[in-house]
Design a protein around this motif. Structure first.
Motif, PDB file in Angstrom:
ATOM      1  N   LEU A   2      99.927  53.114  -0.562  1.00  0.00           N
ATOM      2  CA  LEU A   2      99.814  53.581   0.814  1.00  0.00           C
ATOM      3  C   LEU A   2     100.003  55.098   0.889  1.00  0.00           C
ATOM      4  N   MET A   3     100.919  55.641   0.102  1.00  0.00           N
ATOM      5  CA  MET A   3     101.130  57.100   0.070  1.00  0.00           C
ATOM      6  C   MET A   3      99.859  57.803  -0.402  1.00  0.00           C
ATOM      7  N   ARG A   4      99.233  57.256  -1.450  1.00  0.00           N
ATOM      8  CA  ARG A   4      98.042  57.886  -1.994  1.00  0.00           C
ATOM      9  C   ARG A   4      96.885  57.836  -0.981  1.00  0.00           C
ATOM     10  N   THR A   5      96.811  56.768  -0.200  1.00  0.00           N
ATOM     11  CA  THR A   5      95.758  56.674   0.821  1.00  0.00           C
ATOM     12  C   THR A   5      95.963  57.729   1.893  1.00  0.00           C
ATOM     13  N   PHE A   6      97.211  57.919   2.339  1.00  0.00           N
ATOM     14  CA  PHE A   6      97.485  58.963   3.329  1.00  0.00           C
ATOM     15  C   PHE A   6      97.136  60.339   2.772  1.00  0.00           C
ATOM     16  N   GLU A   7      97.484  60.590   1.524  1.00  0.00           N
ATOM     17  CA  GLU A   7      97.156  61.889   0.916  1.00  0.00           C
ATOM     18  C   GLU A   7      95.655  62.127   0.908  1.00  0.00           C
ATOM     19  N   ALA A   8      94.893  61.099   0.554  1.00  0.00           N
ATOM     20  CA  ALA A   8      93.437  61.244   0.494  1.00  0.00           C
ATOM     21  C   ALA A   8      92.854  61.514   1.875  1.00  0.00           C
ATOM     22  N   LEU A   9      93.280  60.754   2.869  1.00  0.00           N
ATOM     23  CA  LEU A   9      92.750  60.929   4.226  1.00  0.00           C
ATOM     24  C   LEU A   9      93.104  62.294   4.800  1.00  0.00           C
ATOM     25  N   LEU A  10      94.268  62.819   4.436  1.00  0.00           N
ATOM     26  CA  LEU A  10      94.721  64.105   4.959  1.00  0.00           C
ATOM     27  C   LEU A  10      94.298  65.274   4.080  1.00  0.00           C
ATOM     28  N   GLY A  11      93.665  64.980   2.931  1.00  0.00           N
ATOM     29  CA  GLY A  11      93.250  66.041   2.031  1.00  0.00           C
ATOM     30  C   GLY A  11      94.404  66.714   1.330  1.00  0.00           C
ATOM     31  N   LEU A  12      95.459  65.982   1.038  1.00  0.00           N
ATOM     32  CA  LEU A  12      96.650  66.533   0.393  1.00  0.00           C
ATOM     33  C   LEU A  12      96.577  66.348  -1.119  1.00  0.00           C
ATOM     34  N   PRO A  13      97.273  67.178  -1.877  1.00  0.00           N
ATOM     35  CA  PRO A  13      97.327  66.979  -3.334  1.00  0.00           C
ATOM     36  C   PRO A  13      97.982  65.649  -3.668  1.00  0.00           C
ATOM     37  N   GLY A  14      97.587  65.059  -4.764  1.00  0.00           N
ATOM     38  CA  GLY A  14      98.172  63.800  -5.192  1.00  0.00           C
ATOM     39  C   GLY A  14      99.662  63.932  -5.469  1.00  0.00           C
ATOM     40  N   ASN A  15     100.397  62.901  -5.063  1.00  0.00           N
ATOM     41  CA  ASN A  15     101.837  62.808  -5.306  1.00  0.00           C
ATOM     42  C   ASN A  15     102.671  63.785  -4.480  1.00  0.00           C
ATOM     43  N   LEU A  16     102.062  64.414  -3.467  1.00  0.00           N
ATOM     44  CA  LEU A  16     102.857  65.260  -2.575  1.00  0.00           C
ATOM     45  C   LEU A  16     103.796  64.410  -1.717  1.00  0.00           C
ATOM     46  N   LEU A  17     103.304  63.257  -1.271  1.00  0.00           N
ATOM     47  CA  LEU A  17     104.124  62.358  -0.465  1.00  0.00           C
ATOM     48  C   LEU A  17     104.889  61.424  -1.384  1.00  0.00           C
ATOM     49  N   GLN A  18     106.196  61.472  -1.267  1.00  0.00           N
ATOM     50  CA  GLN A  18     107.057  60.659  -2.118  1.00  0.00           C
ATOM     51  C   GLN A  18     107.990  59.818  -1.264  1.00  0.00           C
ATOM     52  N   PRO A  19     108.264  58.572  -1.678  1.00  0.00           N
ATOM     53  CA  PRO A  19     109.197  57.733  -0.921  1.00  0.00           C
ATOM     54  C   PRO A  19     110.574  58.377  -0.836  1.00  0.00           C
ATOM     55  N   VAL A  20     111.194  58.221   0.311  1.00  0.00           N
ATOM     56  CA  VAL A  20     112.548  58.736   0.540  1.00  0.00           C
ATOM     57  C   VAL A  20     113.482  57.546   0.659  1.00  0.00           C
ATOM     58  N   PRO A  21     114.504  57.441  -0.185  1.00  0.00           N
ATOM     59  CA  PRO A  21     115.436  56.309  -0.089  1.00  0.00           C
ATOM     60  C   PRO A  21     116.037  56.231   1.315  1.00  0.00           C
ATOM     61  N   ASP A  22     116.034  55.052   1.866  1.00  0.00           N
ATOM     62  CA  ASP A  22     116.546  54.861   3.229  1.00  0.00           C
ATOM     63  C   ASP A  22     117.275  53.524   3.307  1.00  0.00           C
ATOM     64  N   THR A  23     118.554  53.543   2.943  1.00  0.00           N
ATOM     65  CA  THR A  23     119.326  52.298   2.983  1.00  0.00           C
ATOM     66  C   THR A  23     119.477  51.779   4.398  1.00  0.00           C
ATOM     67  N   ALA A  24     119.452  52.682   5.378  1.00  0.00           N
ATOM     68  CA  ALA A  24     119.641  52.260   6.764  1.00  0.00           C
ATOM     69  C   ALA A  24     118.489  51.403   7.258  1.00  0.00           C
ATOM     70  N   ASN A  25     117.345  51.446   6.563  1.00  0.00           N
ATOM     71  CA  ASN A  25     116.190  50.672   6.999  1.00  0.00           C
ATOM     72  C   ASN A  25     116.004  49.386   6.195  1.00  0.00           C
ATOM     73  N   ARG A  26     116.924  49.085   5.284  1.00  0.00           N
ATOM     74  CA  ARG A  26     116.748  47.873   4.497  1.00  0.00           C
ATOM     75  C   ARG A  26     116.852  46.645   5.391  1.00  0.00           C
ATOM     76  N   SER A  27     116.196  45.568   4.948  1.00  0.00           N
ATOM     77  CA  SER A  27     116.283  44.308   5.680  1.00  0.00           C
ATOM     78  C   SER A  27     117.639  43.656   5.438  1.00  0.00           C
ATOM     79  N   LEU A  28     118.080  42.892   6.393  1.00  0.00           N
ATOM     80  CA  LEU A  28     119.331  42.162   6.256  1.00  0.00           C
ATOM     81  C   LEU A  28     119.107  40.892   5.436  1.00  0.00           C
ATOM     82  N   THR A  29     120.132  40.466   4.745  1.00  0.00           N
ATOM     83  CA  THR A  29     120.084  39.169   4.077  1.00  0.00           C
ATOM     84  C   THR A  29     120.212  38.077   5.134  1.00  0.00           C
ATOM     85  N   LEU A  30     119.996  36.830   4.721  1.00  0.00           N
ATOM     86  CA  LEU A  30     120.135  35.732   5.666  1.00  0.00           C
ATOM     87  C   LEU A  30     121.557  35.657   6.209  1.00  0.00           C
ATOM     88  N   ALA A  31     122.566  35.815   5.338  1.00  0.00           N
ATOM     89  CA  ALA A  31     123.954  35.731   5.790  1.00  0.00           C
ATOM     90  C   ALA A  31     124.276  36.855   6.768  1.00  0.00           C
TER      91      ALA A  31
END
Length: 405
Positions: free
Chosen positions: A223-252
């Motif tokens: 998905l990052m590479r698709t955004f880069e291509a559509l926006l005309g950005l260099p490859g690998n400019l967009l990198q995932p940012v760790p975000d523990t606050a957005n993790r899904s909750l477990t069932l418990a």
């Protein structure tokens, strides 16, 4: 219609396709307003985090991320005339106007705006206003899609984080088996009946100004590479940012929160208390300090619901394919039925340390910024007061004491 990312012979908005990268779509024309509308649980948070992290590097490549935060949620909610999260700041027209002004300031640069809450726009009038104010003919809409079977457990636990009290099996029954499929969350099918979502936007922009990306969970960076291509950005400019606050909750964790929601609603406590102490206190601290382990029980969708979701996915993809919009990725992913894991779900038990950290998060939030409220109990003896009101009054008194400390 393009349905395979390995093809590069189809133009985007009349521009030559292909930018030299294998399987990459051509960049959109300079000055495009790329509007990513989600919907929810389709990789939006990851994209928003990567774009915001690269915000200072984008202008040298002719791209602007015109938002003061990772996610302009209040602006999108205001544009769609939707309320905020339970107990949070009420979105206002000023939030939306500020974003529009930031997009206009991008001038001839390409700009990208991303919020899954744009998928909540109820009708063509709301969509038309959004498109016109963001740039009219310069707006190109991007929709990201994942299989419904993967979206449903994530969306259920997100609804629980906003106060839902219904368990997952009952919620699936209502969403899939009980017409009109609108209770308890009418927003679910407005967002996730993806064919109708795309058709609503296509009636305003035209199908040639909509790109649909089918997200392949096996390709973490796709998905990052698709955004880069559509926006005309260099490859690998967009990198995932760790975000523990957005993790899904477990069932418990979700069940603990769901049962708390039952008590909270049953005692008629104020919504701002929930926002401050529960969602942004207990839940946020629990997410940030506790990582799920292999022993934690995941939210598992029963086989009947997986098959029902796959059937709806196939129906949606057929209509999307006939709509004339461009599709990147493999549409078959949206209707695939995964093989059963063979695992026997264990008992969902919350670990003591997880519960302790959730409790601490609520207490820390109360001590840092006590919630102000206007409701006051009348002067009565304890014996003349209902148990529900006693719980409410005691909670308010605890907050006052914490504030004095």
């Amino acid at each position: 219609m393009e349905t395979d990312c390995t093809r590069d012979d189809i133009p985007v908005n009349g521009t030559p396709a292909g930018d030299g990268r294998t399987g990459a779509p051509a960049p959109l024309p300079a000055g495009t307003r790329l509007l990513h509308i989600g919907p929810h649980k389709t990789g939006t948070t990851a994209v928003q985090g990567a774009l915001f992290a690269a915000k200072d590097k984008l202008p040298e490549h002719g791209v602007v991320f015109p938002a003061g935060s990772r996610h302009p949620m209040e602006a999108a909610l205001a544009a769609c005339a939707r309320p905020g999260m339970m107990g949070d700041t009420v979105p206002t027209e000023r939030h939306w106007t500020r974003l529009v002004e930031q997009v206009a300031a991008a001038g001839r640069h390409t700009s990208v705006v991303s919020s899954e809450f744009f998928a909540d726009a109820a009708d063509e009038a709301a969509i038309g206003r959004i498109v016109e104010q963001l740039g009219g003919d310069r707006v190109h809409v991007l929709v990201t899609l994942r299989p419904l079977a993967r979206i449903m457990p994530s969306q259920w636990q997100q609804y629980v984080q906003n106060g839902l009290r219904m368990g997952y099996p009952d919620w699936l029954e209502h969403m899939l088996r009980k017409p009109p499929y609108e209770k308890p969350n009418p927003s679910f099918w407005r967002r996730h009946r993806h064919d109708r979502l795309i058709e609503r936007w296509a009636r305003v922009t035209g199908p040639d100004r909509i790109t649909v990306v089918v997200v392949d969970d096996r390709d973490r960076d796709g998905l990052m590479r698709t955004f880069e291509a559509l926006l005309g950005l260099p490859g690998n400019l967009l990198q995932p940012v760790p975000d523990t606050a957005n993790r899904s909750l477990t069932l418990a964790e979700t069940e603990m929160l769901r049962n708390l929601n039952v008590e909270f609603r049953g005692n008629e406590l104020p919504d701002e208390l929930y926002s401050r102490l529960v969602r942004n206190g207990a839940v946020m601290h629990m997410k940030n300090t506790c990582s799920p382990t292999p022993h934690d029980v995941k939210i598992v969708t029963p086989r009947w619901a997986v098959e029902a979701a796959a059937g709806i996915g196939a129906e949606m993809m057929a209509r999307i394919g006939a709509s004339g919009v461009r599709v990147l990725g493999d549409p078959a992913l949206l209707s695939a039925v995964p093989e059963p894991s063979g695992e026997v779900p264990g008992e969902a038990r919350i670990a003591p340390e997880v519960a302790a950290r959730a409790l601490y998060g609520a207490l820390a939030a109360a001590a840092a910024a006590p919630v102000r409220h206007t409701a006051q109990a009348k002067a009565r003896t304890v014996h003349q007061t209902s148990s529900k009101e006693l719980v409410r009054v005691l909670g308010h008194r605890c907050l006052k004491r914490l504030r004095r400390r």
